[in-house]
Design a protein around this motif. Structure first.
Motif, PDB file in Angstrom:
ATOM      1  N   PRO A 118      -4.025   4.650   6.475  1.00 15.17           N
ATOM      2  CA  PRO A 118      -3.761   5.731   5.517  1.00 15.17           C
ATOM      3  C   PRO A 118      -4.929   5.961   4.561  1.00 15.17           C
ATOM      4  O   PRO A 118      -5.821   5.125   4.424  1.00 15.17           O
ATOM      5  CB  PRO A 118      -2.518   5.254   4.771  1.00 15.17           C
ATOM      6  CG  PRO A 118      -2.480   3.793   4.956  1.00 15.17           C
ATOM      7  CD  PRO A 118      -3.161   3.497   6.254  1.00 15.17           C
ATOM      8  N   ARG A 119      -4.896   7.095   3.902  1.00 18.27           N
ATOM      9  CA  ARG A 119      -5.951   7.480   2.959  1.00 18.27           C
ATOM     10  C   ARG A 119      -6.201   6.376   1.917  1.00 18.27           C
ATOM     11  O   ARG A 119      -7.340   6.079   1.590  1.00 18.27           O
ATOM     12  CB  ARG A 119      -5.572   8.796   2.277  1.00 18.27           C
ATOM     13  CG  ARG A 119      -6.298   9.116   1.007  1.00 18.27           C
ATOM     14  CD  ARG A 119      -7.651   9.767   1.083  1.00 18.27           C
ATOM     15  NE  ARG A 119      -7.735  10.911   1.934  1.00 18.27           N
ATOM     16  CZ  ARG A 119      -8.866  11.197   2.575  1.00 18.27           C
ATOM     17  NH1 ARG A 119      -9.925  10.442   2.462  1.00 18.27           N
ATOM     18  NH2 ARG A 119      -8.939  12.252   3.341  1.00 18.27           N
ATOM     19  N   VAL A 172       0.848  -1.165   0.000  1.00 22.30           N
ATOM     20  CA  VAL A 172       0.000   0.000   0.000  1.00 22.30           C
ATOM     21  C   VAL A 172       0.900   1.236   0.000  1.00 22.30           C
ATOM     22  O   VAL A 172       1.719   1.404   0.899  1.00 22.30           O
ATOM     23  CB  VAL A 172      -0.914   0.016   1.243  1.00 22.30           C
ATOM     24  CG1 VAL A 172      -1.682   1.313   1.344  1.00 22.30           C
ATOM     25  CG2 VAL A 172      -1.848  -1.166   1.243  1.00 22.30           C
ATOM     26  N   GLU A 173       0.733   2.071  -0.993  1.00 23.70           N
ATOM     27  CA  GLU A 173       1.508   3.306  -1.043  1.00 23.70           C
ATOM     28  C   GLU A 173       0.847   4.353  -0.148  1.00 23.70           C
ATOM     29  O   GLU A 173      -0.370   4.461  -0.095  1.00 23.70           O
ATOM     30  CB  GLU A 173       1.599   3.832  -2.471  1.00 23.70           C
ATOM     31  CG  GLU A 173       2.537   5.002  -2.602  1.00 23.70           C
ATOM     32  CD  GLU A 173       2.802   5.392  -4.039  1.00 23.70           C
ATOM     33  OE1 GLU A 173       3.038   6.589  -4.261  1.00 23.70           O
ATOM     34  OE2 GLU A 173       2.742   4.523  -4.922  1.00 23.70           O
ATOM     35  N   VAL A 174       1.683   5.116   0.554  1.00 23.26           N
ATOM     36  CA  VAL A 174       1.201   6.131   1.489  1.00 23.26           C
ATOM     37  C   VAL A 174       1.784   7.482   1.085  1.00 23.26           C
ATOM     38  O   VAL A 174       2.991   7.597   0.859  1.00 23.26           O
ATOM     39  CB  VAL A 174       1.629   5.785   2.940  1.00 23.26           C
ATOM     40  CG1 VAL A 174       1.141   6.839   3.907  1.00 23.26           C
ATOM     41  CG2 VAL A 174       1.125   4.410   3.330  1.00 23.26           C
ATOM     42  N   GLY A 175       0.929   8.479   1.003  1.00 18.38           N
ATOM     43  CA  GLY A 175       1.379   9.828   0.661  1.00 18.38           C
ATOM     44  C   GLY A 175       2.247  10.408   1.765  1.00 18.38           C
ATOM     45  O   GLY A 175       1.991  10.166   2.944  1.00 18.38           O
ATOM     46  N   PRO A 176       3.268  11.184   1.414  1.00 16.44           N
ATOM     47  CA  PRO A 176       4.190  11.712   2.425  1.00 16.44           C
ATOM     48  C   PRO A 176       3.534  12.633   3.449  1.00 16.44           C
ATOM     49  O   PRO A 176       4.030  12.771   4.562  1.00 16.44           O
ATOM     50  CB  PRO A 176       5.240  12.461   1.602  1.00 16.44           C
ATOM     51  CG  PRO A 176       4.604  12.710   0.280  1.00 16.44           C
ATOM     52  CD  PRO A 176       3.587  11.625   0.064  1.00 16.44           C
ATOM     53  N   ARG A 177       2.409  13.237   3.121  1.00 19.28           N
ATOM     54  CA  ARG A 177       1.728  14.134   4.067  1.00 19.28           C
ATOM     55  C   ARG A 177       0.608  13.445   4.838  1.00 19.28           C
ATOM     56  O   ARG A 177      -0.057  14.059   5.660  1.00 19.28           O
ATOM     57  CB  ARG A 177       1.189  15.353   3.325  1.00 19.28           C
ATOM     58  CG  ARG A 177       2.333  16.302   2.976  1.00 19.28           C
ATOM     59  CD  ARG A 177       1.857  17.558   2.317  1.00 19.28           C
ATOM     60  NE  ARG A 177       2.128  17.398   0.888  1.00 19.28           N
ATOM     61  CZ  ARG A 177       1.332  17.761  -0.087  1.00 19.28           C
ATOM     62  NH1 ARG A 177       0.200  18.346   0.161  1.00 19.28           N
ATOM     63  NH2 ARG A 177       1.657  17.550  -1.340  1.00 19.28           N
ATOM     64  N   ASP A 178       0.385  12.159   4.557  1.00 18.00           N
ATOM     65  CA  ASP A 178      -0.659  11.410   5.268  1.00 18.00           C
ATOM     66  C   ASP A 178      -0.259  11.309   6.743  1.00 18.00           C
ATOM     67  O   ASP A 178       0.891  10.996   7.055  1.00 18.00           O
ATOM     68  CB  ASP A 178      -0.781  10.006   4.657  1.00 18.00           C
ATOM     69  CG  ASP A 178      -2.036   9.280   5.097  1.00 18.00           C
ATOM     70  OD1 ASP A 178      -2.273   9.174   6.325  1.00 18.00           O
ATOM     71  OD2 ASP A 178      -2.772   8.810   4.224  1.00 18.00           O
ATOM     72  N   PHE A 203      -0.606   9.090   8.736  1.00 23.80           N
ATOM     73  CA  PHE A 203      -0.113   7.738   9.005  1.00 23.80           C
ATOM     74  C   PHE A 203       1.418   7.719   9.073  1.00 23.80           C
ATOM     75  O   PHE A 203       1.999   6.983   9.877  1.00 23.80           O
ATOM     76  CB  PHE A 203      -0.612   6.781   7.924  1.00 23.80           C
ATOM     77  CG  PHE A 203      -0.238   5.356   8.164  1.00 23.80           C
ATOM     78  CD1 PHE A 203      -1.029   4.550   8.952  1.00 23.80           C
ATOM     79  CD2 PHE A 203       0.905   4.816   7.600  1.00 23.80           C
ATOM     80  CE1 PHE A 203      -0.691   3.219   9.183  1.00 23.80           C
ATOM     81  CE2 PHE A 203       1.258   3.503   7.819  1.00 23.80           C
ATOM     82  CZ  PHE A 203       0.458   2.701   8.616  1.00 23.80           C
ATOM     83  N   VAL A 204       2.070   8.522   8.242  1.00 20.91           N
ATOM     84  CA  VAL A 204       3.536   8.556   8.190  1.00 20.91           C
ATOM     85  C   VAL A 204       4.109   8.952   9.550  1.00 20.91           C
ATOM     86  O   VAL A 204       5.067   8.349  10.032  1.00 20.91           O
ATOM     87  CB  VAL A 204       4.022   9.523   7.081  1.00 20.91           C
ATOM     88  CG1 VAL A 204       5.522   9.707   7.123  1.00 20.91           C
ATOM     89  CG2 VAL A 204       3.576   9.026   5.710  1.00 20.91           C
ATOM     90  N   ARG A 205       3.509   9.941  10.174  1.00 15.99           N
ATOM     91  CA  ARG A 205       3.956  10.404  11.488  1.00 15.99           C
ATOM     92  C   ARG A 205       3.585   9.412  12.593  1.00 15.99           C
ATOM     93  O   ARG A 205       4.353   9.189  13.532  1.00 15.99           O
ATOM     94  CB  ARG A 205       3.331  11.772  11.769  1.00 15.99           C
ATOM     95  CG  ARG A 205       3.682  12.377  13.098  1.00 15.99           C
ATOM     96  CD  ARG A 205       3.055  13.760  13.299  1.00 15.99           C
ATOM     97  NE  ARG A 205       1.682  13.916  12.842  1.00 15.99           N
ATOM     98  CZ  ARG A 205       0.594  13.488  13.507  1.00 15.99           C
ATOM     99  NH1 ARG A 205       0.723  12.890  14.650  1.00 15.99           N
ATOM    100  NH2 ARG A 205      -0.613  13.691  13.016  1.00 15.99           N
ATOM    101  N   LEU A 206       2.427   8.780  12.458  1.00 17.94           N
ATOM    102  CA  LEU A 206       1.923   7.892  13.510  1.00 17.94           C
ATOM    103  C   LEU A 206       2.548   6.498  13.501  1.00 17.94           C
ATOM    104  O   LEU A 206       2.660   5.860  14.545  1.00 17.94           O
ATOM    105  CB  LEU A 206       0.399   7.768  13.382  1.00 17.94           C
ATOM    106  CG  LEU A 206      -0.387   9.049  13.610  1.00 17.94           C
ATOM    107  CD1 LEU A 206      -1.841   8.862  13.194  1.00 17.94           C
ATOM    108  CD2 LEU A 206      -0.287   9.480  15.064  1.00 17.94           C
TER     109      LEU A 206
END
Length: 76
Positions: free
Chosen positions: A52-53, A1-7, A9-12
């Motif tokens: 993530p989104r 699953v690709e995750v956007g850098p501003r999602d 989820f990246v921080r969490l």
């Protein structure tokens, strides 16, 4: 699953992310999303409230969801 850098989820959940060709992805274990865990005979998302989104936009139980589960052997 690709995750956007501003999602968020990246921080969490940075511990489950890997970089592939400069893009962030949730790591996989034997082809299965690294956030899925076995629980009482079925697979559940361990980060569901924070997913993530990409996952939120993927309709649970929808055609694409069922197709993906069949391909991975999670659903007969």
């Amino acid at each position: 699953v690709e995750v956007g850098p501003r999602d968020p989820f990246v921080r969490l959940h940075p511990d489950v992310l890997t970089q592939v060709d400069g893009r962030l992805n949730i790591g996989r274990n034997d082809g299965i999303c690294g956030c899925l865990e076995r629980q009482d005979g079925s697979w559940v998302c361990s980060v569901y409230p924070d997913r993530p989104r990409t996952c939120r936009d993927f309709e649970r139980g929808g055609v694409n969801c069922v197709d993906a589960r069949v391909r991975l052997g999670l659903t007969p």
